[in-house]
Scaffold this active site. Structure first.
Site, PDB file in Angstrom:
ATOM      1  N   GLY A 119      11.543  -2.251   0.602  1.00 18.82           N
ATOM      2  CA  GLY A 119      11.762  -0.944  -0.435  1.00 18.82           C
ATOM      3  C   GLY A 119      10.513  -0.503  -0.852  1.00 18.82           C
ATOM      4  CB  CYS A 120       7.598  -2.196  -2.002  1.00 15.75           C
ATOM      5  SG  CYS A 120       8.395  -2.938  -3.666  1.00 15.75           S
TER       6      CYS A 120
END
Length: 152
Positions: free
Chosen positions: A44-45
């Site tokens: 996600g990051c």
């Protein structure tokens, strides 16, 4: 205490991915987008950072600089920025001073550091704050808030 709309950008000095002291005050007459993310190299990051990278020119065209902050160390940030060719500064917040100053709350039942984006105008006053563990909405939220203050 959490930042509220109209609050000034906190005065902080953090280490950037080169190990240098970074002061937000160096960005005079520039809008600023600060995004807090949980951890370098996680799916996600990585998606969020790469999306900020892919839209970086749009932020620049709107007179804004982008800064990413996580609790990872400078060396991790350097590898992350290099691998994904990130054109913006990544700051290390190992002691969570920035998270505390901005009022970023933990996500996922307190198990992960929160994912939150703050948009400041040229006077360094907070004009928008967006909190979501989902990475994809942070970029359009930030861009739209910058466009609103410019009447675009």
């Amino acid at each position: 205490m959490a930042l509220k709309l109209g609050d000034k950008l906190p005065r902080l000095t953090l280490k950037d991915q080169e190990g240098e002291n970074y002061h937000f005050s160096r960005l005079e007459n520039t809008a600023l987008v600060v995004f807090f993310y949980p951890k370098d190299f996680t799916p996600g990051c990585t998606k969020e950072a790469c999306s900020f990278r892919d839209h970086y020119q749009e932020f620049q065209d709107l007179g804004a600089e982008v800064v990413g902050i996580s609790t990872d160390n400078e060396n991790s940030h350097k590898k992350f920025a290099s691998k994904y060719k990130l054109p913006f500064v990544l700051l290390s917040d190992k002691e969570k001073r920035a998270r505390k100053a901005f009022g970023v709350k933990p996500g996922l039942l307190g198990l992960l550091p929160g994912r939150e984006t703050f948009v400041f105008n040229k006077d360094k006053k907070l004009i928008h704050r967006f909190n979501s563990m989902g990475a994809s909405q942070h970029i359009p939220e930030a861009l739209n808030s910058l466009k609103k203050i410019q009447g675009k």
